[in-house]
Design a protein around this motif. Sequence first.
Motif, short mmCIF file in Angstrom:
data_model
loop_
_atom_site.label_atom_id
_atom_site.label_comp_id
_atom_site.label_asym_id
_atom_site.label_seq_id
_atom_site.Cartn_x
_atom_site.Cartn_y
_atom_site.Cartn_z
N GLY A 197 0.82 -1.20 0.00
CA GLY A 197 0.00 0.00 0.00
C GLY A 197 0.85 1.25 0.00
N THR A 198 0.39 2.25 0.73
CA THR A 198 1.05 3.56 0.77
C THR A 198 1.57 3.85 2.17
OG1 THR A 198 -0.33 4.45 -1.00
CG2 THR A 198 0.68 6.04 0.48
N ASP A 199 2.79 4.34 2.24
CA ASP A 199 3.36 4.82 3.49
C ASP A 199 2.96 6.28 3.63
OD1 ASP A 199 5.01 5.88 5.50
OD2 ASP A 199 6.73 4.63 4.94
N MET A 200 2.22 6.63 4.68
CA MET A 200 1.69 7.98 4.79
C MET A 200 2.78 9.03 5.03
SD MET A 200 -1.32 7.39 3.96
CE MET A 200 -1.51 9.16 3.78
N THR A 201 3.96 8.61 5.43
CA THR A 201 5.06 9.58 5.54
C THR A 201 5.75 9.81 4.20
OG1 THR A 201 6.74 7.92 6.11
CG2 THR A 201 5.46 8.83 7.92
N LYS A 202 5.32 9.05 3.18
CA LYS A 202 5.89 9.19 1.84
C LYS A 202 4.81 9.37 0.78
CE LYS A 202 9.74 6.15 3.11
NZ LYS A 202 10.43 4.85 2.84
N ALA A 203 3.58 9.52 1.23
CA ALA A 203 2.46 9.59 0.28
C ALA A 203 2.47 10.85 -0.55
CB ALA A 203 1.13 9.48 1.04
N TYR A 204 2.93 11.95 0.05
CA TYR A 204 2.89 13.25 -0.62
C TYR A 204 4.25 13.90 -0.62
CZ TYR A 204 -1.90 12.42 1.06
OH TYR A 204 -3.11 11.85 1.39
N SER A 205 4.43 14.80 -1.58
CA SER A 205 5.61 15.66 -1.62
C SER A 205 5.14 17.10 -1.46
CB SER A 205 6.33 15.49 -2.96
OG SER A 205 7.24 16.55 -3.18
N ALA A 206 5.99 17.91 -0.85
CA ALA A 206 5.64 19.33 -0.66
C ALA A 206 5.46 20.05 -1.99
CB ALA A 206 6.70 20.02 0.18
N THR A 207 5.95 19.44 -3.07
CA THR A 207 5.84 20.07 -4.39
C THR A 207 4.85 19.37 -5.31
OG1 THR A 207 7.74 18.79 -5.18
CG2 THR A 207 8.19 20.98 -4.28
N ASP A 208 4.11 18.42 -4.79
CA ASP A 208 3.06 17.79 -5.61
C ASP A 208 2.10 18.86 -6.10
OD1 ASP A 208 4.00 15.23 -5.36
OD2 ASP A 208 2.65 14.66 -3.72
N PRO A 209 1.59 18.72 -7.34
CA PRO A 209 0.66 19.74 -7.85
C PRO A 209 -0.62 19.87 -7.04
CG PRO A 209 0.74 17.81 -9.28
CD PRO A 209 1.86 17.67 -8.32
N GLY A 210 -0.97 18.84 -6.27
CA GLY A 210 -2.15 18.93 -5.42
C GLY A 210 -1.84 19.45 -4.03
N VAL A 211 -0.56 19.70 -3.75
CA VAL A 211 -0.13 20.20 -2.44
C VAL A 211 0.39 21.63 -2.55
CG1 VAL A 211 1.47 19.84 -0.51
CG2 VAL A 211 0.39 17.86 -1.63
N LEU A 212 1.20 21.89 -3.55
CA LEU A 212 1.70 23.24 -3.82
C LEU A 212 0.84 23.82 -4.95
CD1 LEU A 212 3.80 25.47 -3.35
CD2 LEU A 212 5.29 24.29 -5.01
N VAL A 213 -0.17 24.62 -4.59
CA VAL A 213 -1.14 25.08 -5.57
C VAL A 213 -1.76 26.40 -5.11
CG1 VAL A 213 -2.93 23.63 -4.50
CG2 VAL A 213 -3.24 24.43 -6.84
N ASN A 214 -2.01 27.27 -6.05
CA ASN A 214 -2.70 28.53 -5.75
C ASN A 214 -4.17 28.37 -6.15
OD1 ASN A 214 -3.67 31.12 -5.47
ND2 ASN A 214 -2.05 32.10 -6.68
#
Length: 339
Positions: A197-214
């Motif tokens: 599955g997914t490791d929640m400490t690695k699921a996202y990046s601070a620069t993912d388009p769904g995380v870094l977005v205006n």
Amino acid sequence: MKTTAAFVLAAANLVAGHTTFQSFVIGGKDQGQHFAVQTPSNGNNPIKDVTSSAMVCNGGTATSDQVEVAAGSSVTMQWHHNDPATTSGDSDEPIAASHKGPVMVYIADAATNGEGAVWTKIYEDGYTNGKWGVDNFITNKGAITVDLPNLTAGDYLIRPEMIGLHEASTQGAAQFYNGCGQIKVTGSGTASLPSTGTDMTKAYSATDPGVLVNIYSGLTSYTIPGPAVWDGASTDSSPSTPTTTAAPVSSAAPSKTATPTSSAVASAVASASATPSAEPATPTETQAAPAPTSTGSGSGSSTLPETFTIEQFISWLKTTTGSSSARRARRAHPRAFQL
């Protein structure tokens, strides 16, 4: 002094917009505050470091409680702005309307404690027709309702999450809110969670388009971060060997009473003429008969009828190829003619 007071007021306003997962609602009945819900260690404050261990269960610790939910049924996770909930007169209940962003739900086997690549996404609500998942969350008064997959019976952790994107145009400023609840799935479900599955400490990046977005720049679409939603049916188990759906394969030998055809005999003659000492291969049901070919010129007919006797064949052979070929044909293995 005025600066300090302004800072305190600003901090209070920021905290005013936060939220926490506090209870389960099963069959329309609230199961009670923090019953089977892990209380977060940092109150209703958001997580901004996507690699933090708080991304697993918001710093909560396991409880001895569980709620029972039938496989394939719905489960509701109730959130509130403050803990304990004070819904009356709270304009930011269950979360400030400014905290727009997606809502997601993950699930994992309880035995893993949520650690490592064990989480599977089973729900997400992003941005559709100008409305965010958090907008729907507010409309539903802080309730997130999902249909469980048809899971095998057992103990699971369920993890609702939302992301506040109101400051996400700056890297590291997106606000993550999550929490873990403990459920016991009952019934005769057959779906097992994927083994990886997914490791929640690695699921996202601070620069993912769904995380870094205006979200204020005329947004027309939005990419929900993290893995895709599991379809609830796929597993890593190898399928059982088919026993009734495979097409049967015949292993029966050719019938000894089958009438030879001109094309089959022509093939046998060609083989015998080319290599007199070689024994022709035995025809099988899966071999395709070669198309009839011309056997040369002669004073008689150069073709045979579709069915014939051995006497007719020998007579034809003498006429078209000469008596020596006929003698070689007599020495050919009788199986070549399927007599």
